[in-house]
Design an enzyme around this catalytic site. Sequence first.
Site, PDB file in Angstrom:
ATOM      1  N   LYS A  90       0.932  -1.125   0.026  1.00  0.00           N
ATOM      2  CA  LYS A  90       0.006  -0.035  -0.233  1.00  0.00           C
ATOM      3  C   LYS A  90       0.739   1.425  -0.062  1.00  0.00           C
ATOM      4  O   LYS A  90       2.261   1.278  -0.041  1.00  0.00           O
ATOM      5  CB  LYS A  90      -0.934   0.014   1.265  1.00  0.00           C
ATOM      6  CG  LYS A  90      -1.946  -1.203   1.110  1.00  0.00           C
ATOM      7  CD  LYS A  90      -2.915  -1.160   2.336  1.00  0.00           C
ATOM      8  CE  LYS A  90      -3.916  -2.243   2.352  1.00  0.00           C
ATOM      9  NZ  LYS A  90      -4.900  -2.156   3.427  1.00  0.00           N
TER      10      LYS A  90
ATOM     11  N   ARG B   8       2.429  -6.662   9.179  1.00  0.00           N
ATOM     12  CA  ARG B   8       1.720  -5.571   9.930  1.00  0.00           C
ATOM     13  C   ARG B   8       2.112  -5.196  11.273  1.00  0.00           C
ATOM     14  O   ARG B   8       2.145  -4.059  11.758  1.00  0.00           O
ATOM     15  CB  ARG B   8      -0.037  -5.858   9.720  1.00  0.00           C
ATOM     16  CG  ARG B   8      -0.298  -5.867   8.427  1.00  0.00           C
ATOM     17  CD  ARG B   8      -1.901  -6.256   8.282  1.00  0.00           C
ATOM     18  NE  ARG B   8      -2.387  -6.229   6.985  1.00  0.00           N
ATOM     19  CZ  ARG B   8      -3.359  -6.742   6.491  1.00  0.00           C
ATOM     20  NH1 ARG B   8      -3.994  -7.664   7.255  1.00  0.00           N
ATOM     21  NH2 ARG B   8      -4.138  -6.577   5.373  1.00  0.00           N
TER      22      ARG B   8
ATOM     23  N   ASN C  70      -2.014  -0.255   6.952  1.00  0.00           N
ATOM     24  CA  ASN C  70      -1.472  -1.381   7.450  1.00  0.00           C
ATOM     25  C   ASN C  70      -0.809  -2.139   6.535  1.00  0.00           C
ATOM     26  O   ASN C  70      -0.437  -3.490   6.537  1.00  0.00           O
ATOM     27  CB  ASN C  70      -2.861  -2.504   7.866  1.00  0.00           C
ATOM     28  CG  ASN C  70      -3.592  -2.579   6.915  1.00  0.00           C
ATOM     29  OD1 ASN C  70      -3.500  -2.372   5.575  1.00  0.00           O
ATOM     30  ND2 ASN C  70      -4.815  -3.034   7.517  1.00  0.00           N
TER      31      ASN C  70
ATOM     32  N   HIS D 283      -2.109  -5.739   1.521  1.00  0.00           N
ATOM     33  CA  HIS D 283      -3.474  -6.246   1.070  1.00  0.00           C
ATOM     34  C   HIS D 283      -3.243  -7.544   0.540  1.00  0.00           C
ATOM     35  O   HIS D 283      -2.251  -7.581  -0.032  1.00  0.00           O
ATOM     36  CB  HIS D 283      -4.088  -5.490   0.038  1.00  0.00           C
ATOM     37  CG  HIS D 283      -5.562  -6.174  -0.407  1.00  0.00           C
ATOM     38  ND1 HIS D 283      -6.652  -6.150  -0.060  1.00  0.00           N
ATOM     39  CD2 HIS D 283      -5.549  -6.982  -1.490  1.00  0.00           C
ATOM     40  CE1 HIS D 283      -7.584  -6.931  -0.457  1.00  0.00           C
ATOM     41  NE2 HIS D 283      -6.711  -7.430  -1.654  1.00  0.00           N
TER      42      HIS D 283
ATOM     43  N   GLU E  77      -9.144 -10.688  -8.084  1.00  0.00           N
ATOM     44  CA  GLU E  77      -8.295  -9.589  -7.958  1.00  0.00           C
ATOM     45  C   GLU E  77      -7.016  -9.551  -8.790  1.00  0.00           C
ATOM     46  O   GLU E  77      -6.324  -8.492  -9.216  1.00  0.00           O
ATOM     47  CB  GLU E  77      -7.842  -9.577  -6.421  1.00  0.00           C
ATOM     48  CG  GLU E  77      -8.912  -9.134  -5.364  1.00  0.00           C
ATOM     49  CD  GLU E  77      -8.624  -9.244  -3.968  1.00  0.00           C
ATOM     50  OE1 GLU E  77      -9.475  -8.497  -3.323  1.00  0.00           O
ATOM     51  OE2 GLU E  77      -7.588  -9.697  -3.583  1.00  0.00           O
TER      52      GLU E  77
END
Length: 140
Positions: A11, A104, A114, A117, A128
């Site tokens: 992320k 995490r 966090n 994903h 996805e």
Amino acid sequence: MACERTLSILKPDATARNITGKINAKFEENGLRIIAQRRVRLTRAEAECFYAVHKERSFFADLCTFMNSGPVVVQVLEGENAIIKNRDIMGATNPKEAAPGTIRALFGLSIDQNTVHGSDAAETAAREIAFFFRETEILG
């Protein structure tokens, strides 16, 4: 045991802190191979489409804003039981509740930031992965 594929996203908080290599090392140390990878910046529309399953939840708008706030690294991981293994390596969604040594716990800043994903099931992983990659881009 089944050889599986799963989607992983590093992320914006991970790319901003330049820790993508450290995170990927955790996957590789635990037997997952990165068989497709690219750095992208999601548009707001792409973030909303990708996370549409959460559209009715209170955090949806903030999640989409965050995922659109900077570049992400999207990648396909492959290995024995890759989906559950990836989820174990990532740790609990809330970094404060994540087991020591998980991604995490080590790198997550908050429940919102966090760091990673990962797909939660085989059907989700297939959808996805197809969202970000053509089959010819996956080099397993």
